[in-house]
Scaffold this active site. Sequence first.
Site, PDB file in Angstrom:
ATOM      1  N   TYR A  65       0.823  -1.215   0.000  1.00  0.00           N
ATOM      2  CA  TYR A  65       0.000   0.000   0.000  1.00  0.00           C
ATOM      3  C   TYR A  65       0.857   1.265   0.000  1.00  0.00           C
ATOM      4  CZ  TYR A  65       0.729  -1.808   4.700  1.00  0.00           C
ATOM      5  OH  TYR A  65       1.253  -2.384   5.816  1.00  0.00           O
ATOM      6  N   SER A 109       9.385   0.180   8.077  1.00  0.00           N
ATOM      7  CA  SER A 109       8.965  -0.831   7.109  1.00  0.00           C
ATOM      8  C   SER A 109       7.690  -1.508   7.585  1.00  0.00           C
ATOM      9  CB  SER A 109      10.050  -1.889   6.945  1.00  0.00           C
ATOM     10  OG  SER A 109      10.094  -2.697   8.101  1.00  0.00           O
ATOM     11  N   LYS A 110       6.982  -2.040   6.616  1.00  0.00           N
ATOM     12  CA  LYS A 110       5.727  -2.724   6.903  1.00  0.00           C
ATOM     13  C   LYS A 110       5.976  -3.932   7.807  1.00  0.00           C
ATOM     14  CE  LYS A 110       2.288  -5.304   4.384  1.00  0.00           C
ATOM     15  NZ  LYS A 110       1.990  -5.913   3.105  1.00  0.00           N
ATOM     16  N   ARG A 111       7.064  -4.628   7.500  1.00  0.00           N
ATOM     17  CA  ARG A 111       7.382  -5.838   8.260  1.00  0.00           C
ATOM     18  C   ARG A 111       7.545  -5.514   9.749  1.00  0.00           C
ATOM     19  NH1 ARG A 111      12.007  -7.373   9.571  1.00  0.00           N
ATOM     20  NH2 ARG A 111      13.027  -5.938   8.151  1.00  0.00           N
ATOM     21  N   GLY A 137       4.084  -2.737  10.808  1.00  0.00           N
ATOM     22  CA  GLY A 137       2.672  -3.080  10.555  1.00  0.00           C
ATOM     23  C   GLY A 137       1.925  -1.967   9.844  1.00  0.00           C
TER      24      GLY A 137
END
Length: 498
Positions: free
Chosen positions: A15, A246-248, A251
């Site tokens: 996203y 980061s997304k990792r 979240g």
Amino acid sequence: MGSVVVRFAPSPTGYLHIGGARTAIFNWLYARKYNGKFILRIEDTDAERSTVEAIQGILDGLRWLGLQWDEGPNFQSHYTSDHLSAAHRLIESGYAYKCFCSKEVLEEKRQAAQAAKKTYQYDGTCRNLPAQTIADLEAAHRPYVIRLKVPRTEGAVVFDDQVCGRVEKRYQDIEDFVLVRANGMPLYVLANAVDDIRDGVTHIIRGQDGLANTPKQILVYQGLGAKLPLFAHMSLTLDPQKTKISKRKHGTQVAIHYYKEKGFLPWAMVNFLALLGWATPESREFFSKEELIQAFNLDGIGRTNSVFNIQPDDPKFITDPKLLSINAHYLRSMPIEELLPYLKEQLLASSLWNPAFEKDQKQWFLHTVDLIRSRFHLLTDFSTLGAAYFGETFQMDQSAVKKNLFEQGRVHPWITALADELAVLDPFNAQTLEAMLHSFLSRYQLKPGKLINAVRTAVTGQSVGPEFIQVLLCLGPERIARRLRQVPGLSFDVKNNS
Ligand code: GLU
């Protein structure tokens, strides 16, 4: 339109996130400032990692933020033939060559270099193959990649980055990199430069993570005889531990849609993100759209990384306190009429919207919103903390109920009497209310604070809120009386509880 052409070129693998949105904002601001063109290019050549949802998420996120693009979305994958013809032009003009070395041979050489503790670089075996050899290998259908022929002279790729200053990369530190894979697919480093050349991009404003590719892209530009754009590589946005967001690791708090769902206003987001790594000399904090466009310039982009206070492990943490305060500022100060569409969406989503708010109750609605917003931070506060104003079902803050409505385990005995007196107060206005409450306090020998806290809690569910008399006027006698009679634990005559 002026001569400035910029672009936002996300890879649709997830996203729209904070860093991407910030890059988009900087480009958009620059285009608007110089009356230029802002292109949206979706770099979707990595078919395995690109998804339709991610593309949709990027478009939705940009639209929500109000970053209207002037051209696009252009999908990089639709321009493969441009990329390949550019590669062939590079071969024809001697800036690139076909390399027939097999993967296995290259892997052996890489391992040998590793064993000898040397940095591996392609050794140029195919740089100067005779034309006949090339023709023979092709006739034998030997697969090949296309590599750029990096000058093997002393010297370097040199450019003046608008943020980082002079950047130099020696030719000897750049290997003859691959432009087109053996399966005929162009690599990002080629596609990105070819698209920028074709689109006439004049300023490449992107994150510093793009800097590693820039010398290679400049070599592509030079090989194609194209005029170089200006580069501005922005510092990165880090988390409080100074590591990459980061997304990792973080979240959904990295996603723009998280902020929409949490009740942030798009302009507050834009204002806040613009200040991550960019500032005016006087460190100004709030800007209208026109003011931000006027004030924005590349000189204000700092070289040091900015920190976004993100706390994914804390469930109560909504966001960076500065973002929250910027949002509260706009929520409380923007013209109510501009706030209305957002409010309507918020109240609709929480089943608190009443069409009358736009019709015969409009005056009341606008007044109420103006009254209660002075303490709110988020749009969602209207449907949580403010629910009691818009509908009949609202949550009671249980600790406020316990503290303000009960005494020694029992509900204040005077609540029902107060409800009865308020219900028949006529006319119901600030003067009559004040006089009535004054007399009630002395008759029941109560301190004003006790009454105010109890009534406020019973009628709004909250222990704090706007000025007391204003709250009562806003809710009106019937609702106040009904809610006072409904106080939990109060023994009252059910017949009175109309
Ligand atoms: N597609 C690249 C990315 O998402 C952007 C490259 C660029 O802006 O040049 O990181």
